[in-house]
Motif scaffolding. Sequence first.
Motif, short mmCIF file in Angstrom:
data_model
loop_
_atom_site.label_atom_id
_atom_site.label_comp_id
_atom_site.label_asym_id
_atom_site.label_seq_id
_atom_site.Cartn_x
_atom_site.Cartn_y
_atom_site.Cartn_z
N MET A 1 98.31 30.21 2.31
CA MET A 1 97.63 29.69 1.13
C MET A 1 96.15 29.54 1.47
O MET A 1 95.79 28.99 2.49
CB MET A 1 98.25 28.33 0.78
CG MET A 1 97.82 27.84 -0.57
SD MET A 1 98.59 26.29 -1.11
CE MET A 1 100.31 26.52 -0.81
N ASN A 2 95.30 30.02 0.59
CA ASN A 2 93.87 29.96 0.89
C ASN A 2 93.30 28.59 0.51
O ASN A 2 93.94 27.78 -0.16
CB ASN A 2 93.11 31.11 0.23
CG ASN A 2 93.10 31.02 -1.28
OD1 ASN A 2 93.10 29.94 -1.86
ND2 ASN A 2 93.06 32.17 -1.93
N ASN A 3 92.09 28.35 0.96
CA ASN A 3 91.45 27.05 0.80
C ASN A 3 91.25 26.68 -0.67
O ASN A 3 91.38 25.52 -1.04
CB ASN A 3 90.12 27.02 1.56
CG ASN A 3 89.64 25.62 1.78
OD1 ASN A 3 90.42 24.73 2.09
ND2 ASN A 3 88.35 25.42 1.62
N VAL A 4 90.96 27.63 -1.51
CA VAL A 4 90.76 27.37 -2.93
C VAL A 4 92.06 26.84 -3.54
O VAL A 4 92.05 25.89 -4.33
CB VAL A 4 90.27 28.63 -3.67
CG1 VAL A 4 90.23 28.41 -5.16
CG2 VAL A 4 88.90 29.06 -3.16
N ASN A 5 93.19 27.44 -3.18
CA ASN A 5 94.48 26.98 -3.67
C ASN A 5 94.79 25.57 -3.18
O ASN A 5 95.30 24.75 -3.94
CB ASN A 5 95.60 27.93 -3.25
CG ASN A 5 95.55 29.25 -3.98
OD1 ASN A 5 94.92 29.38 -5.02
ND2 ASN A 5 96.21 30.25 -3.42
N SER B 1 88.96 20.39 1.91
CA SER B 1 90.34 19.98 1.66
C SER B 1 90.67 18.74 2.48
O SER B 1 91.44 17.88 2.03
CB SER B 1 91.31 21.13 1.95
OG SER B 1 91.19 21.56 3.28
N LYS B 2 90.08 18.63 3.65
CA LYS B 2 90.28 17.43 4.48
C LYS B 2 89.76 16.18 3.75
O LYS B 2 90.42 15.14 3.74
CB LYS B 2 89.58 17.58 5.83
CG LYS B 2 89.78 16.40 6.74
CD LYS B 2 89.08 16.60 8.07
CE LYS B 2 89.25 15.36 8.93
NZ LYS B 2 88.52 15.49 10.19
N ASP B 3 88.59 16.29 3.13
CA ASP B 3 88.03 15.18 2.36
C ASP B 3 88.97 14.78 1.23
O ASP B 3 89.22 13.59 1.01
CB ASP B 3 86.68 15.57 1.74
CG ASP B 3 85.58 15.82 2.76
OD1 ASP B 3 85.62 15.21 3.84
OD2 ASP B 3 84.70 16.64 2.46
#
Length: 76
Positions: A1-5, A48-50
């Motif tokens: 799964m990519n970061n945008v997803n 995504s961590k944030d």
Amino acid sequence: MNNVNIISILTKKILKKTVEIQKEFPELYKLLDETPLFFSAKEKNITSKDLRQYLISLKIQQKSFEKGIINKKDLQ
């Protein structure tokens, strides 16, 4: 799964949790505006961590608020 997803999924989960808090705990929802965030809405590089950390903080605040309500009921 990519970061945008991942970011999209996390954003949806944050929205869902926020709506849940708004409906079930309106007193807590009002306090969320006063909760300091570790990132600004103007910041362009929110990771995504944030978002994960923010979602966790929402869950912790809700659990703490629920415990406070239960404890108050027990004292009455």
